[in-house]
Design an enzyme around this catalytic site. Structure first.
Site: not given
Length: 409
Positions: A248, A335
């Site tokens: 849905t 990083c």
């Protein structure tokens, strides 16, 4: 509804990370409210409670279609741009049959494309070709022409790179794919709403957009699927979204994306891209004036108007941004535990480790102001000078500049 101030004007950090995500436009949020508060019905229901949600869903589909030059029935709502990319590539390969189990993409694509290609190879035996890019991040059409054959099911090349903003020659690449009977998919998540995108002019059979890149909430995207193109669904079930994405629909999120698409189209028509480009150039010029000879643009002149990826000599991107907590931006590297790993995108462009590790991506948006830009310049310049004083013996990068951007754009 009153328009918001630029993020940062309320006392927070200056926000120059719009390529990562955009704030939700208040007009978008307002459009969602009726679907959250009252019009709760299932759009597939035949009774009265389904009428308003069904109409809202249809309108949203038309708004998204209009932004990218598609037909309303060609728009399939998804839960993200990544899902749309998965549906496009997996769907095309599995629908093509055993005779066309080949995918061609390029090395600087978004992980949603690259990881889907790897999964297709691992799980379905698909043959994947990764095209190189040049120092500006561009795919050479001659490389695609050489790679194409009758086994190719789909070619996938993004419209604009999320790190550098580089715009690919999509129309030329799509023509080559079609000459060999292959479909062409374009991830336009970074481009849609920032530069004109027209699927027919581009020749894209499949095209991805993402809501949170153009001032809608996270959790909604769309895939344009050209009429008559066959795809294998990702999600099976009740047949929603033309049978390509069961479940849905979240009508509120679809309405958000549709409203955002309509606003973006209006802003483009009103010269919003040019305004953002002027501010981007102001940012570039401010940095180069204050740090002569130290600022190097990563990318090329043909790029998104709001994206500036630069490397500044004598710095690394993660330490520079750590030194300016009043500025929200991104590095060009991932990083880990305080050490930088060079960005795969920049390394694929031929940049050495020092240049790639120094990269910072500054991306402007709808409400970025000249004051924001000037403040960002001041913050970055002060941080660069402070880092130089802290480590006076630090070597300066001598990496050559691979591509400049004219400040007169």
């Amino acid at each position: 509804m009153n328009m918001p101030v630029s993020p940062g004007q309320d006392g927070g950090p200056v926000y120059l990370d719009h390529n990562a995500t955009t704030p939700v436009d208040p007009r978008v949020a307002e459009a969602m409210v009726p679907l959250l508060a009252g019009d709760f019905g299932n759009p597939s229901s035949g009774h009265a409670y389904g009428t308003a949600p069904r109409a809202a869903l249809a309108r949203a589909r038309g708004q998204v279609a209009a932004l990218v030059g598609a037909s309303t029935q060609e728009i399939v709502f998804t839960g993200s741009g990544s899902e749309a990319n998965n549906l496009a590539l997996r769907g095309a390969v599995l629908a093509a049959g055993d005779g066309r189990r080949r995918v061609i993409t390029q090395v600087t694509e978004h992980p949603a494309v690259l990881e889907t290609c790897r999964a297709l190879h691992r799980l379905h035996g698909a043959d994947v070709t990764y095209l190189p890019v040049d120092g500006e991040g561009l795919v050479d059409p001659a490389d695609l022409a050489a790679a194409l054959d009758e086994r190719t099911a789909v070619v996938s090349v993004m419209a604009a790179n999320n790190e550098t903003g580089t715009l690919q020659p999509v129309a030329e690449l799509a023509r080559l794919a079609h000459d060999h009977g292959a479909l062409f998919h374009c991830d336009a998540a970074q481009a849609a709403g920032k530069v004109p995108v027209d699927v027919r002019a581009l020749g894209a059979d499949l095209l991805t957009v993402a809501g949170h890149k153009m001032y809608a909430p996270k959790g909604v995207g769309a895939l344009r699927v050209r009429a008559s193109v066959r795809l294998e669904p990702l999600v099976y079930g009740g047949g929603q979204e033309a049978g390509l994405r069961a479940g849905t629909e979240s009508v509120a999120l679809a309405v958000a994306l549709g409203t955002a698409a309509e606003l973006a189209a209006a802003e483009l028509a009103d010269g919003g891209g040019r305004r953002t480009g002027v501010l981007r150039d102001r940012l570039h010029q401010g940095l180069t004036r204050a740090l002569p000879g130290q600022v190097h643009v990563n990318g090329c002149a043909s790029c998104l108007p709001g994206t500036l990826n630069v490397s500044i000599d004598g710095t690394t991107g993660h330490e520079l941004l750590a030194a300016v907590p009043r500025l929200a931006a991104s590095t060009g590297s991932a990083c880990h535990s305080g050490t930088g790993t060079p960005s795969p995108v920049l390394r694929a462009m031929g940049l050495d480790d020092a240049r790639a590790l120094a990269a910072v991506r500054l991306s402007l948006g709808r409400w970025t102001t000249p004051s924001d830009v000037d403040q960002a310049v001041e913050l970055l310049v002060d941080a660069v000078r402070a880092l130089a004083r802290k480590e006076p013996g630090r070597p300066w990068s001598a990496a050559p500049r691979t591509c400049g951007r004219s400040s007169s754009r």
